[in-house]
Design a protein around this motif. Structure first.
Motif, PDB file in Angstrom:
ATOM      1  N   GLY A  62     -22.967 -10.569  16.411  1.00 55.72           N
ATOM      2  CA  GLY A  62     -21.698 -11.092  15.910  1.00 55.72           C
ATOM      3  C   GLY A  62     -20.529 -10.135  16.061  1.00 55.72           C
ATOM      4  N   THR A  63     -20.825  -8.845  16.130  1.00 57.37           N
ATOM      5  CA  THR A  63     -19.755  -7.864  16.311  1.00 57.37           C
ATOM      6  C   THR A  63     -19.240  -7.929  17.746  1.00 57.37           C
ATOM      7  OG1 THR A  63     -20.986  -6.473  14.759  1.00 57.37           O
ATOM      8  CG2 THR A  63     -19.130  -5.447  15.891  1.00 57.37           C
ATOM      9  N   ASP A  64     -20.172  -7.968  18.702  1.00 52.29           N
ATOM     10  CA  ASP A  64     -19.787  -8.132  20.107  1.00 52.29           C
ATOM     11  C   ASP A  64     -18.968  -9.413  20.279  1.00 52.29           C
ATOM     12  OD1 ASP A  64     -21.215  -5.899  20.772  1.00 52.29           O
ATOM     13  OD2 ASP A  64     -22.607  -6.884  22.137  1.00 52.29           O
ATOM     14  N   ALA A  65     -19.362 -10.467  19.598  1.00 55.53           N
ATOM     15  CA  ALA A  65     -18.664 -11.749  19.740  1.00 55.53           C
ATOM     16  C   ALA A  65     -17.171 -11.566  19.439  1.00 55.53           C
ATOM     17  CB  ALA A  65     -19.274 -12.795  18.809  1.00 55.53           C
ATOM     18  N   ILE A  66     -16.861 -10.795  18.387  1.00 54.75           N
ATOM     19  CA  ILE A  66     -15.450 -10.580  18.030  1.00 54.75           C
ATOM     20  C   ILE A  66     -14.754  -9.748  19.115  1.00 54.75           C
ATOM     21  CG2 ILE A  66     -13.820  -9.785  16.259  1.00 54.75           C
ATOM     22  CD1 ILE A  66     -16.122  -9.997  14.200  1.00 54.75           C
ATOM     23  N   GLU A  67     -15.428  -8.688  19.558  1.00 57.16           N
ATOM     24  CA  GLU A  67     -14.836  -7.845  20.614  1.00 57.16           C
ATOM     25  C   GLU A  67     -14.546  -8.653  21.871  1.00 57.16           C
ATOM     26  OE1 GLU A  67     -17.386  -3.864  19.722  1.00 57.16           O
ATOM     27  OE2 GLU A  67     -16.651  -4.091  21.767  1.00 57.16           O
ATOM     28  N   ILE A  89     -17.710  -4.433   7.912  1.00 62.24           N
ATOM     29  CA  ILE A  89     -16.889  -3.607   8.811  1.00 62.24           C
ATOM     30  C   ILE A  89     -16.692  -4.213  10.198  1.00 62.24           C
ATOM     31  CG2 ILE A  89     -18.834  -2.139   9.561  1.00 62.24           C
ATOM     32  CD1 ILE A  89     -16.744   0.213   9.674  1.00 62.24           C
ATOM     33  N   SER A  90     -17.637  -5.040  10.665  1.00 65.45           N
ATOM     34  CA  SER A  90     -17.534  -5.628  12.015  1.00 65.45           C
ATOM     35  C   SER A  90     -16.161  -6.213  12.307  1.00 65.45           C
ATOM     36  CB  SER A  90     -18.545  -6.764  12.181  1.00 65.45           C
ATOM     37  OG  SER A  90     -19.844  -6.277  12.102  1.00 65.45           O
ATOM     38  N   THR A  91     -15.601  -6.912  11.337  1.00 66.18           N
ATOM     39  CA  THR A  91     -14.342  -7.624  11.552  1.00 66.18           C
ATOM     40  C   THR A  91     -13.248  -6.657  12.014  1.00 66.18           C
ATOM     41  OG1 THR A  91     -15.053  -8.910   9.620  1.00 66.18           O
ATOM     42  CG2 THR A  91     -12.876  -9.409  10.515  1.00 66.18           C
TER      43      THR A  91
HETATM   44  C1  LIG Z   1     -22.845 -10.067   9.814  1.00 62.45           C
HETATM   45  C2  LIG Z   1     -21.385 -10.049  10.020  1.00 62.45           C
HETATM   46  C3  LIG Z   1     -20.770  -9.817  11.283  1.00 62.45           C
HETATM   47  C4  LIG Z   1     -21.480  -9.490  12.556  1.00 62.45           C
HETATM   48  O1  LIG Z   1     -22.727  -9.115  12.456  1.00 62.45           O
HETATM   49  P1  LIG Z   1     -23.736  -8.600  13.565  1.00 62.45           P
HETATM   50  O2  LIG Z   1     -24.685  -7.822  12.727  1.00 62.45           O
HETATM   51  O3  LIG Z   1     -23.007  -7.801  14.561  1.00 62.45           O
HETATM   52  O4  LIG Z   1     -24.373  -9.810  14.168  1.00 62.45           O
HETATM   53  C5  LIG Z   1     -19.411  -9.934  11.377  1.00 62.45           C
HETATM   54  N1  LIG Z   1     -18.648 -10.238  10.309  1.00 62.45           N
HETATM   55  C6  LIG Z   1     -19.181 -10.468   9.094  1.00 62.45           C
HETATM   56  C7  LIG Z   1     -18.279 -10.854   7.969  1.00 62.45           C
HETATM   57  C8  LIG Z   1     -20.555 -10.365   8.893  1.00 62.45           C
HETATM   58  O5  LIG Z   1     -21.060 -10.598   7.683  1.00 62.45           O
END
Ligand SMILES: *Cc1c(COP(=O)(O)O)cnc(C)c1O
Length: 369
Positions: A62-67, A89-91
């Protein structure tokens, strides 16, 4: 012991579906391969259909998806992107990783999503996008966010990592912004058996770029139009996700039932319960309370063998990662005030109602002892 989540239990409930899915991938040796992998294609198509959106581009997490979607939108070094002060923190990290600057905006005291009234004060000539997070499974104020975005010509990326299936005024989260991102981390409402993620959008150009960029900049085999990266969903995860997707609605309803029980048992106690707007369908990825003596309650849970967690122990601007920006808690008065009080208690679709009751009883005992 009452666990915070129980992934094993979910697996055992649908063991045949999962085992068959895994076996099929192994039989076909279809381990990697983007959309040329039929398991990946099937999942992308079924997830897009579930959401009612044109494109689903799977990726590694999900982090890559945002990038990737930020890159697809042409956002780059020095650009600013608005994110909530209180989220995983990913956001913000994804914004920093492409060289752009995350600009933090405070959140709402009852709903934990970004405070739309505080967004415009942070918009500058360098602002390019807003990333609202549907935190804990609760939709952010999308109408207001889309309105601000259109007035200032900004892109909106919904971070749906915690909101699979949540509804905002009847619309499913992930379909209202210019694009949205999902994580399928194992404990999310729809979780794989490892890391996995996706970008969804109705925009053809964003979709084409995201797909190209996530497979080494390849537009077709061996034709690299740019340096990209390697961020793919693998065949096993795709097959597992396809096997689980038909259960998502049911699981979300189970979460909502558990939430309802917590509400009944805890309604007259001094703990602050999660609030949901009547026009939203909250999917309770997490069930987060606010309690004055948090450490005391955490210790009491430990004595009683209940696992609890903090989501998250520090608001993002105050993390060491952003120390050089010199933020103070006063700049985020709401999130920095509730942060020391929040506590996530056990919540998962397979949780026994007796255990929900036991957790609630422990809270009551703590409040009145
Ligand atoms: C889990 C999460 C992500 C991305 O998660 P990945 O571990 O990279 O798959 C991004 N944003 C939020 C708010 C999350 O809870």
């Amino acid at each position: 012991m009452i666990p915070f989540v129980d992934l094993k239990k979910q697996y055992l409930n649908i063991k045949t579906d999962i085992d068959n899915a895994i076996q099929e991938v192994i039989n076909a040796s279809a381990f990697v391969g983007s959309r040329s992998n039929r398991f990946v294609k099937i999942f992308e198509d079924s997830f897009a259909e579930y959401l009612g959106i044109k494109h689903c581009i799977s990726c590694a997490n999900g982090t890559d998806a945002i990038e990737i979607i930020l890159k697809a939108m042409g956002i780059s070094r020095g650009d600013e992107v608005i994110v909530p002060s209180h989220t995983w923190i990913s956001t913000a990290e994804a914004v920093g990783n492409i060289g752009a600057i995350p600009i933090f905006v405070d959140t709402l005291p009852d709903f934990y999503t970004i405070d739309v009234k505080k967004i415009e004060a942070q918009i500058t000539s360098r602002t390019r996008a807003i990333i609202p997070v549907h935190l804990y499974g609760q939709p952010a104020d999308m109408d207001e966010i889309m309105d601000i975005a259109s007035r200032h010509k900004l892109f909106v990326i919904e971070d749906c990592a915690q909101s699979h299936g949540a509804l905002y005024k009847g619309k499913i989260t992930g379909t209202m912004g210019h694009a949205a991102t999902f994580s399928f981390f194992p404990t999310k409402n729809l979780g794989s058996f490892g890391d996995a993620g996706a970008i969804v959008t109705n925009n053809d150009e964003f979709a084409t770029y995201s797909r190209m960029y996530s497979v080494h900049g390849q537009i077709e085999k061996n034709k690299h139009i740019t340096e990209g990266r390697n961020s793919r969903l693998d065949g096993l995860q795709a097959a597992i996700l396809s096997a689980k997707l038909p259960y998502l609605e049911k699981w979300n309803n189970c979460r909502r039932e558990k939430a309802q029980l917590y509400f009944e048992y805890l309604k007259d106690t001094p703990v602050k319960l999660p609030q949901a707007r009547d026009w939203s369908k909250h999917v309770y990825h997490l069930f987060v309370l606010q309690v004055e003596n948090r450490q005391g309650l955490m210790d009491f849970f430990k004595e009683n063998e209940v696992q609890v967690m903090l989501h998250y122990p520090t608001i993002l601007p105050l993390l060491d990662a952003y120390k050089q920006r010199g933020y103070s808690p006063e700049q985020f008065p709401v999130s920095s005030t509730y942060q020391p009080k929040i506590l996530s208690i056990p919540m998962y679709p397979e949780m026994e109602n007796d255990n929900v009751k036991s957790v609630a009883e422990i809270i009551k005992q703590f409040c009145y002892k």
